[in-house]
Scaffold this motif. Structure first.
Motif, PDB file in Angstrom:
ATOM      1  N   THR A   1      84.935 -32.910 -36.770  1.00 21.06           N
ATOM      2  CA  THR A   1      85.255 -32.258 -38.236  1.00 21.06           C
ATOM      3  C   THR A   1      84.613 -32.839 -39.479  1.00 21.06           C
ATOM      4  O   THR A   1      85.003 -32.228 -40.445  1.00 21.06           O
ATOM      5  N   ARG A   2      84.195 -33.839 -39.421  1.00 25.61           N
ATOM      6  CA  ARG A   2      84.002 -34.770 -40.516  1.00 25.61           C
ATOM      7  C   ARG A   2      82.335 -35.126 -40.504  1.00 25.61           C
ATOM      8  O   ARG A   2      81.729 -35.549 -41.429  1.00 25.61           O
ATOM      9  N   THR A   3      81.420 -34.769 -39.293  1.00 29.04           N
ATOM     10  CA  THR A   3      80.182 -35.058 -39.196  1.00 29.04           C
ATOM     11  C   THR A   3      79.022 -33.632 -39.009  1.00 29.04           C
ATOM     12  O   THR A   3      79.633 -32.906 -38.564  1.00 29.04           O
ATOM     13  N   ARG A   4      77.853 -33.992 -39.220  1.00 32.74           N
ATOM     14  CA  ARG A   4      76.805 -32.940 -39.006  1.00 32.74           C
ATOM     15  C   ARG A   4      76.624 -32.613 -37.785  1.00 32.74           C
ATOM     16  O   ARG A   4      76.555 -31.587 -37.100  1.00 32.74           O
ATOM     17  N   SER A   5      76.922 -33.760 -36.902  1.00 28.27           N
ATOM     18  CA  SER A   5      76.749 -33.648 -35.401  1.00 28.27           C
ATOM     19  C   SER A   5      77.761 -32.634 -34.983  1.00 28.27           C
ATOM     20  O   SER A   5      77.572 -31.802 -33.948  1.00 28.27           O
ATOM     21  N   GLY A   6      78.976 -32.916 -35.490  1.00 28.57           N
ATOM     22  CA  GLY A   6      80.109 -32.169 -34.907  1.00 28.57           C
ATOM     23  C   GLY A   6      79.938 -30.517 -35.146  1.00 28.57           C
ATOM     24  O   GLY A   6      80.240 -29.743 -34.538  1.00 28.57           O
TER      25      GLY A   6
END
Length: 360
Positions: A195-200
Motif C-alpha cells: 500500500t505504500r511502495t511502488r513495488s506494491g
C-alpha cells in the motif's frame, strides 16, 4: 497534474450506504466464529479461550501465517506458488544442519536457509516470467524436484537446533508466542509493501492486467520475480520455525499441506485468485479463522475427515460470498481519487498519483 472533466449527474454519495469491504467481512466472520465455537466448547464443559488453547491457536496462526503472507504477494500478481510446503521442509533441514547444535552458528543457519529460499523463489520467478511457464506447473515442478531431493537424502530428522534458537518456537509473552509477534510484524511489512511502495502498486497492476501494466512501462517480469522471491523467503521463515519447535530439521513437513492451506487462507481473506485485488490484513484474518476452527475441532474431538469437510464448506461459502459481491473494490488500492467533493452534474477534479502509481 489536475484535470477537470465533466461528470454525469449522480445521487449524492452521502445518501448511499457504504458497502462493507472483504477485509471487514473476514474479521466480522472471525468474531462470529469465535462466539459460536466458544459457546459450543463451553456447552461441552471446556474453555476455548484457556491459556493452552489460546497459545495453540496463535501458534497455528504463526506457522500458516508466514506462508500465507508470501502467498498473498504472488496471488496479487495473478501467480501461484505450490512449492512453499517443500521450501518449508528444505529450509528446516538446511537451518538445523547448518546450526549443528552450535549457538555461534545460529545466524549462519538462518542466513543459509533464507538464502536458499530466496534462490528457489528466484528460479520460480524466472521460469514463470522469462520462460512463460504457467505458475501452477512451474512451482509444482520445482516443488517435486525439492521433494525428490529430500526423499533421497533425508530418511528422518536431520541436524540439531541449539536451545537458544528453540526459544523462537516456544517462548511466549503471556499467551502470545514470540513467533506470532514476528509473523504479525512481517504482515505489517507486507501491508506497507502493498500500500505504500511502488513495488506494491506494480504488483496490483500486474495482477489486474499484465498487458496494460507492460504497456504502461512497468517491468512486469521483475515484479513477478520479486513476488516469488519474497514468497519463498516467507516460507523459509516458516521452515526455521519448524526447526525451532522440533529441535531438528524435518523433511516430512511438506506433507502438512501448507501449500493448499495457505492458498485457502489467502482466498478466505478476500484476495482475488485472479489477481489485482487483495489485502494482507484480510489474509491474517483468514489464517486466524482456519486456526480457530482447527483448535475448536481438536477441543471438541471432531473426526479428522469431517473436520476437512467443514473447513471445505467454510472456504467455499466465503468464496461464493465474495463472488456474489464481485469482490468489493475497497479491498484493492485505489489509484485515482477525487481531489475534491463530487458535484452533482458538475465537474470533477481528478488528481493523478505522483508516487507509487503506474510507471510512465
Amino acid at each position: 497534474m489536475t484535470t477537470t472533466v465533466a461528470a454525469p449527474a449522480r445521487p449524492d454519495s452521502a445518501t448511499r450506504r457504504r458497502r462493507i469491504g472483504s477485509t471487514e467481512i473476514v474479521w466480522l466472520a472471525l468474531v462470529g466464529i469465535l462466539v459460536i465455537v466458544g459457546a459450543l466448547v463451553a456447552a461441552r464443559g471446556g474453555n476455548l479461550f484457556s491459556t493452552a488453547n489460546t497459545a495453540y491457536m496463535l501458534t497455528q496462526t504463526s506457522l500458516l501465517g508466514f506462508v500465507a503472507i508470501g502467498q498473498t504477494l504472488v496471488i496479487v500478481c495473478r501467480s501461484l506458488d505450490l512449492s512453499v510446503g517443500y521450501v518449508v521442509a528444505l529450509c528446516s533441514i538446511i537451518g538445523a544442519t547448518t546450526m549443528a547444535g552450535d549457538p555461534s552458528r545460529v545466524w549462519l543457519g538462518v542466513l543459509t536457509a533464507l538464502g536458499t529460499a530466496a534462490l528457489i523463489g528466484l528460479v520460480n520467478g524466472l521460469v514463470i516470467a522469462k520462460l512463460r511457464v504457467n505458475a501452477f506447473i512451474a512451482t509444482l515442478g520445482i516443488g517435486l524436484i525439492i521433494k525428490g531431493y529430500l526423499d533421497t537424502q533425508f530418511k528422518g530428522p536431520a541436524g540439531e537446533v541449539p536451545t537458544s534458537f528453540q526459544m523462537f518456537g516456544y517462548t511466549r509473552i503471556g499467551p502470545v508466542p514470540i513467533s506470532t509477534i514476528v509473523m504479525l510484524s512481517l504482515a505489517v511489512a507486507g501491508v506497507v509493501l502493498l500500500t505504500r511502495t511502488r513495488s506494491g502498486y506494480h504488483m496490483f497492476a500486474v495482477g489486474g492486467n499484465l498487458d496494460v501494466a507492460r504497456l504502461s512501462g512497468i517491468r512486469t517480469d521483475r515484479t513477478v520475480i520479486l513476488a516469488h522471491v519474497l514468497c519463498s523467503v516467507c516460507a523459509g521463515v516458516a521452515g526455521l520455525l519448524i526447526a525451532a519447535r522440533f529441535g531438528t530439521g524435518n523433511a516430512l513437513v511438506y506433507s502438512y499441506g501448507l501449500d493448499l492451506d495457505s492458498i485457502a487462507a489467502v482466498v478466505l481473506g478476500g484476495t482475488l485468485l485472479l489477481g489485482g485485488r487483495g489485502s494482507m490484513v484480510g489474509t491474517v484474518g483468514g489464517v486466524a479463522i482456519l486456526a480457530v476452527l482447527d483448535t475448536a475441532f481438536n477441543v471438541l474431538d471432531v473426526d479428522p475427515f469431517f473436520k476437512d469437510v467443514l473447513r471445505g464448506v467454510v472456504i467455499i461459502a466465503a468464496v461464493a460470498l465474495y463472488a456474489r459481491r464481485q469482490i468489493d473494490p475497497a479491498s484493492s488500492r485505489a489509484r485515482f481519487r477525487p481531489s475534491g467533493g463530487r458535484l452533482r452534474g458538475g465537474p470533477v477534479a481528478v488528481t493523478e498519483p505522483t508516487t507509487g502509481g503506474v510507471s510512465k
